[in-house]
Scaffold this motif. Structure first.
Motif, mmCIF file in Angstrom:
data_model
loop_
_atom_site.group_PDB
_atom_site.id
_atom_site.type_symbol
_atom_site.label_atom_id
_atom_site.label_comp_id
_atom_site.label_asym_id
_atom_site.label_seq_id
_atom_site.Cartn_x
_atom_site.Cartn_y
_atom_site.Cartn_z
ATOM 1 N N PHE B 115 0.823 -1.302 0.110
ATOM 2 C CA PHE B 115 0.066 0.065 -0.109
ATOM 3 C C PHE B 115 0.770 1.161 -0.035
ATOM 4 O O PHE B 115 0.701 2.196 0.797
ATOM 5 C CB PHE B 115 -1.120 -0.026 1.093
ATOM 6 C CG PHE B 115 -1.879 -1.145 0.988
ATOM 7 C CD1 PHE B 115 -3.225 -0.844 0.252
ATOM 8 C CD2 PHE B 115 -1.927 -2.217 1.473
ATOM 9 C CE1 PHE B 115 -4.130 -1.959 -0.008
ATOM 10 C CE2 PHE B 115 -2.746 -3.211 1.388
ATOM 11 C CZ PHE B 115 -4.021 -3.182 0.817
ATOM 12 N N LEU B 120 1.907 0.639 -5.972
ATOM 13 C CA LEU B 120 0.663 0.568 -6.787
ATOM 14 C C LEU B 120 0.839 -0.046 -8.192
ATOM 15 O O LEU B 120 -0.173 -0.556 -8.903
ATOM 16 C CB LEU B 120 0.128 2.217 -6.733
ATOM 17 C CG LEU B 120 -1.180 2.454 -7.703
ATOM 18 C CD1 LEU B 120 -2.453 1.846 -6.965
ATOM 19 C CD2 LEU B 120 -1.412 3.827 -7.763
ATOM 20 N N ILE B 127 -3.959 -5.071 -7.924
ATOM 21 C CA ILE B 127 -5.274 -6.036 -7.551
ATOM 22 C C ILE B 127 -5.698 -5.752 -5.965
ATOM 23 O O ILE B 127 -6.880 -5.557 -5.965
ATOM 24 C CB ILE B 127 -4.758 -7.660 -7.547
ATOM 25 C CG1 ILE B 127 -4.583 -7.879 -9.117
ATOM 26 C CG2 ILE B 127 -6.065 -8.324 -6.980
ATOM 27 C CD1 ILE B 127 -4.186 -9.557 -9.397
ATOM 28 N N SER B 128 -4.779 -5.354 -5.221
ATOM 29 C CA SER B 128 -5.340 -5.043 -3.843
ATOM 30 C C SER B 128 -5.987 -3.869 -3.877
ATOM 31 O O SER B 128 -6.992 -3.735 -3.206
ATOM 32 C CB SER B 128 -4.170 -4.898 -2.868
ATOM 33 O OG SER B 128 -3.601 -6.258 -2.796
ATOM 34 N N ILE B 129 -5.395 -2.712 -4.494
ATOM 35 C CA ILE B 129 -6.008 -1.257 -4.403
ATOM 36 C C ILE B 129 -7.376 -1.185 -5.253
ATOM 37 O O ILE B 129 -8.167 -0.509 -5.229
ATOM 38 C CB ILE B 129 -4.936 -0.275 -4.404
ATOM 39 C CG1 ILE B 129 -3.906 -0.516 -3.300
ATOM 40 C CG2 ILE B 129 -5.313 1.225 -4.367
ATOM 41 C CD1 ILE B 129 -2.575 0.132 -3.327
ATOM 42 N N VAL B 130 -6.619 -1.311 -6.731
ATOM 43 C CA VAL B 130 -7.485 -0.941 -7.835
ATOM 44 C C VAL B 130 -8.710 -1.713 -8.087
ATOM 45 O O VAL B 130 -9.996 -1.421 -7.843
ATOM 46 C CB VAL B 130 -6.774 -0.754 -9.275
ATOM 47 C CG1 VAL B 130 -7.866 -0.106 -10.274
ATOM 48 C CG2 VAL B 130 -5.813 0.557 -9.046
ATOM 49 N N GLY B 132 -9.599 -4.210 -5.548
ATOM 50 C CA GLY B 132 -10.018 -4.517 -4.499
ATOM 51 C C GLY B 132 -11.188 -3.318 -4.001
ATOM 52 O O GLY B 132 -12.244 -3.298 -3.698
ATOM 53 N N GLY B 133 -10.793 -2.122 -4.589
ATOM 54 C CA GLY B 133 -11.473 -0.931 -4.204
ATOM 55 C C GLY B 133 -12.714 -0.983 -5.132
ATOM 56 O O GLY B 133 -13.993 -0.752 -4.846
ATOM 57 N N PHE B 134 -12.493 -1.543 -6.380
ATOM 58 C CA PHE B 134 -13.882 -1.741 -7.245
ATOM 59 C C PHE B 134 -14.970 -2.719 -6.853
ATOM 60 O O PHE B 134 -16.156 -2.235 -6.902
ATOM 61 C CB PHE B 134 -13.137 -2.110 -8.739
ATOM 62 C CG PHE B 134 -14.419 -2.233 -9.752
ATOM 63 C CD1 PHE B 134 -14.562 -1.078 -10.633
ATOM 64 C CD2 PHE B 134 -15.077 -3.466 -9.787
ATOM 65 C CE1 PHE B 134 -15.737 -1.172 -11.622
ATOM 66 C CE2 PHE B 134 -16.060 -3.392 -10.892
ATOM 67 C CZ PHE B 134 -16.283 -2.328 -11.702
ATOM 68 N N LEU B 135 -14.310 -3.872 -6.320
ATOM 69 C CA LEU B 135 -15.251 -4.852 -5.769
ATOM 70 C C LEU B 135 -15.983 -4.221 -4.403
ATOM 71 O O LEU B 135 -16.901 -4.445 -4.279
ATOM 72 C CB LEU B 135 -14.642 -6.013 -5.257
ATOM 73 C CG LEU B 135 -13.804 -6.763 -6.643
ATOM 74 C CD1 LEU B 135 -12.835 -8.080 -5.986
ATOM 75 C CD2 LEU B 135 -14.983 -7.174 -7.620
ATOM 76 N N ILE B 180 -6.436 -15.918 -2.411
ATOM 77 C CA ILE B 180 -6.073 -14.910 -3.214
ATOM 78 C C ILE B 180 -4.760 -14.309 -2.929
ATOM 79 O O ILE B 180 -3.673 -14.193 -3.729
ATOM 80 C CB ILE B 180 -7.154 -14.037 -3.806
ATOM 81 C CG1 ILE B 180 -8.478 -14.398 -4.291
ATOM 82 C CG2 ILE B 180 -6.610 -12.909 -4.839
ATOM 83 C CD1 ILE B 180 -9.660 -13.648 -4.614
ATOM 84 N N LEU B 181 -4.748 -13.719 -1.533
ATOM 85 C CA LEU B 181 -3.763 -12.918 -1.183
ATOM 86 C C LEU B 181 -2.270 -13.620 -1.275
ATOM 87 O O LEU B 181 -1.237 -13.242 -1.351
ATOM 88 C CB LEU B 181 -3.908 -12.220 0.177
ATOM 89 C CG LEU B 181 -4.896 -10.894 -0.089
ATOM 90 C CD1 LEU B 181 -5.556 -10.484 1.410
ATOM 91 C CD2 LEU B 181 -4.150 -9.941 -0.918
ATOM 92 N N LEU B 184 -0.988 -13.789 -4.604
ATOM 93 C CA LEU B 184 -1.060 -12.539 -5.029
ATOM 94 C C LEU B 184 0.354 -11.923 -4.272
ATOM 95 O O LEU B 184 1.181 -11.352 -5.112
ATOM 96 C CB LEU B 184 -2.067 -11.765 -4.735
ATOM 97 C CG LEU B 184 -1.868 -10.200 -5.329
ATOM 98 C CD1 LEU B 184 -2.086 -10.025 -6.802
ATOM 99 C CD2 LEU B 184 -3.126 -9.281 -4.537
ATOM 100 N N ILE B 185 0.513 -11.872 -3.081
ATOM 101 C CA ILE B 185 1.444 -11.072 -2.239
ATOM 102 C C ILE B 185 3.004 -12.183 -2.334
ATOM 103 O O ILE B 185 3.854 -11.822 -2.182
ATOM 104 C CB ILE B 185 1.228 -10.886 -0.981
ATOM 105 C CG1 ILE B 185 -0.083 -9.837 -0.959
ATOM 106 C CG2 ILE B 185 2.347 -10.207 -0.167
ATOM 107 C CD1 ILE B 185 -0.739 -9.310 0.162
#
Lengths: 161, 189
Positions: B115, B120, B127-130, B132-135, B180-181, B184-185
């Motif tokens: 973060f 970004l 995936i986490s920010i953009v 994730g925020g969308f979802l 997922i995380l 992803l991470i």
């Protein structure tokens, strides 16, 4: 009791008109919002770490917070209903229940939100509080959330509810 | 006063205070505690387009909510500038789990490996920010509420729709946090 809570009622609600009466209360909402932002930050519920800890069942903390918040809110609601109070804005206090329908929107929407909650580590309140608390990259997350809501409004007629 | 800003609040203090926002907002203006509707109000104010869902008087329905959320932003700023700041004291188990994913910086409210503006542009950041925020925005609008509206206001009012929504919150959250995380991470390892 209802007279003290409904004190705005007595000063000529018809003369003041509804919009003005509501704008009188805007500073109160601002102060409550500030308090809520402080609580979210100081209780650490806006922390990505706390969210992952919760979803991995590694601490009671988040469950204790959400659980005791629900119990406190439920007891307060029961009390408010029993007292039949009027709000400061002069309305009879009531919580209109959401319509169940098929229930699909709650399950599908809830699951989609849950995915986003764990990915960002933040629900909408924390998303905003985090930006204030200095995690400024979350402003991109907030813009994405706005886009997500907009896209929902756009595709809504074609979604099952 | 100072003690309130020198350590994290215990759950049995934080929880009841959060719960009290429900009666507080009802007493002030007969408003139901909930944050996510502010996203709809902002869409309605800024870009309603020809979309039926955003065609309503947002000032009348949601100005209070937008003002409240503006307060939340200011509250986050205040709380992070008053008193002592310290790392989030997550459990040792959580440190081990996250360490396996490649998270080692526990000093902030969110991991700096994901973060920051720099991160970004990585896959995990996007995936986490953009995404994730969308979802978050799409899901809360679809479900007609988020943690505050459903998990707190709705459950407190014993509403079945909110119970269904909260079940979904946890199903989605568990899936993302367990499956997922870590993948992803995991590219940090």
């Amino acid at each position: 009791m209802s007279t003290t809570l409904g004190q705005f009622q007595g000063c000529g609600a018809e003369d003041i008109g509804e919009p003005e009466m509501k704008s009188v209360l805007l500073p109160v909402y601002l102060v409550l919002g500030i308090l809520f932002g402080v609580v979210l930050t100081r209780s650490e519920v806006l922390s990505w770490f706390r969210i992952q800890e919760m979803f991995h069942f590694q601490s009671f903390r988040m469950y204790g917070i959400i659980g005791s918040a629900v119990v406190t809110a439920a007891l307060s609601l029961a009390l408010l209903k029993r007292l039949k109070l009027k709000s400061l804005s002069g309305e009879a206090i009531s919580v209109s229940p959401k319509t169940l329908g098929s229930g699909l929107r709650y399950l599908a929407g809830g699951t989609i939100f849950g995915l986003g909650w764990a990915l960002t580590g933040a629900c909408p309140g924390p998303l905003v509080a985090l930006i204030g608390a200095g995690v400024t990259v979350m402003s991109v997350g907030l813009l994405s959330a706005l886009l997500g809501t907009w896209v929902y409004g756009w595709v809504r007629p074609r979604l099952p509810h | 006063m100072a003690v309130w800003f020198n350590s994290e609040w215990p759950w049995y203090v934080a929880g009841p205070i959060i719960g009290l926002f429900v009666p507080a907002l009802l007493i002030v203006g007969n408003k139901v505690f909930g944050i996510s509707s502010s996203l709809s109000h902002l869409c309605s104010a800024v870009a309603p387009g020809k979309i039926e869902y955003f065609r309503y008087d947002w000032r009348r329905a949601g100005l209070w909510n937008l003002v409240f959320v503006a307060g939340v932003l200011a509250g986050g700023f205040l709380a992070s500038h008053i008193g002592s700041q310290h790392a989030v004291a997550v459990s040792e188990q959580t440190r081990i789990t996250l360490g396996r994913w490649g998270i080692h910086d526990f000093s902030g409210l969110a991991p700096r490996e994901v973060f920051t503006w720099h991160a970004l542009l990585t896959l995990r950041g996007v995936i986490s920010i953009v995404l994730g925020g969308f979802l978050v925005g799409f899901g809360t609008a679809y479900a007609a509420g988020c943690t505050s509206g459903h998990a707190i206001s709705g459950l407190a009012n014993l509403q079945i729709p909110s119970l269904i929504a909260v079940t979904g919150f946890f199903a989605g959250g568990l899936a993302a946090s367990w499956f997922i995380l870590p993948w992803l991470i995991g590219d940090l390892r």
